[in-house]
Design an enzyme around this catalytic site. Sequence first.
Site, short mmCIF file in Angstrom:
data_model
loop_
_atom_site.label_atom_id
_atom_site.label_comp_id
_atom_site.label_asym_id
_atom_site.label_seq_id
_atom_site.Cartn_x
_atom_site.Cartn_y
_atom_site.Cartn_z
N CYS A 94 0.83 -1.19 0.00
CA CYS A 94 0.00 0.00 0.00
C CYS A 94 0.88 1.26 0.00
O CYS A 94 1.51 1.55 -1.00
CB CYS A 94 -0.98 -0.04 1.17
SG CYS A 94 -2.39 1.08 0.99
N HIS A 202 -3.27 -5.75 1.14
CA HIS A 202 -2.58 -5.94 2.42
C HIS A 202 -2.51 -7.42 2.82
O HIS A 202 -3.44 -7.94 3.43
CB HIS A 202 -3.34 -5.19 3.52
CG HIS A 202 -3.19 -3.72 3.49
ND1 HIS A 202 -2.27 -3.04 4.25
CD2 HIS A 202 -3.88 -2.78 2.78
CE1 HIS A 202 -2.39 -1.74 4.04
NE2 HIS A 202 -3.35 -1.56 3.13
N GLU A 204 -0.83 -8.68 5.21
CA GLU A 204 -0.77 -8.80 6.67
C GLU A 204 -2.16 -8.73 7.30
O GLU A 204 -2.31 -8.99 8.51
CB GLU A 204 0.14 -7.70 7.26
CG GLU A 204 -0.44 -6.32 7.37
CD GLU A 204 -0.52 -5.55 6.05
OE1 GLU A 204 -0.98 -4.39 6.07
OE2 GLU A 204 -0.12 -6.11 5.00
#
Length: 234
Positions: A94, A202, A204
């Site tokens: 990002c 993302h 994560e």
Amino acid sequence: MASRSSSFKAAVITFPGSNCDRDMAVALEAVSGQPAIRVWHGDADLPGNLDLLTLPGGFSYGDYLRSGAMAAKSPILRAVVAAAERGVPVLGVCNGFQVLTESGLLPGALMRNTGQAYICRTVDLEVANTSSPFTRGFAVGEHIRVPIAHHDGNYFADQSTLDQLEDEDRIAFRYLDNPNGSLRNIAGVLSADRRVLGMMPHPERAMGPAAHASMGGADGRRLIENAIESLVAA
């Protein structure tokens, strides 16, 4: 995984305005069993013998000037660029992807979403490349689901650069239902040596069991596992 990764060293760079740095550190430790090293943007040097560098999501410097532009001038970025040139793998997510383009480590730019709105939802991606440490465990054409959360995720490059990325097989992921207007549906791009990956989604945030949609699924964990397994085996 933890026993095989006992010497694995990953670092997470934090800029003023980063808001996914802790998430990335938690994800890296969850897979490798080793705590990630936290590095402040004002530091001039990186820890030695790093296996992986990560630039997390957020709004570095409040996205003033351009998203990622000021972070790309941080003291630590000189060390990040030097490490990447030595072959240290780098993952930018990002805002981290924006920083990688602004620093010249990846081509192109991330512009305002075509709908002029912030988008936060899980999207479907197609895996386009499996020759990087980050994508090796996937299959070309495989569909995965990873969350996005951005206002400036519209990938842009001139036609010659886009053609070069296609010809050199450096597009890592494509959106199946393009949420932001990215040219050629690009969601992630690799460097020429496949050691630097920038992606808007993302990973994560997709670290949970696949059956639990509320935890983002498990496709993000697979990407991080791919990277760590590749780098530990290297």
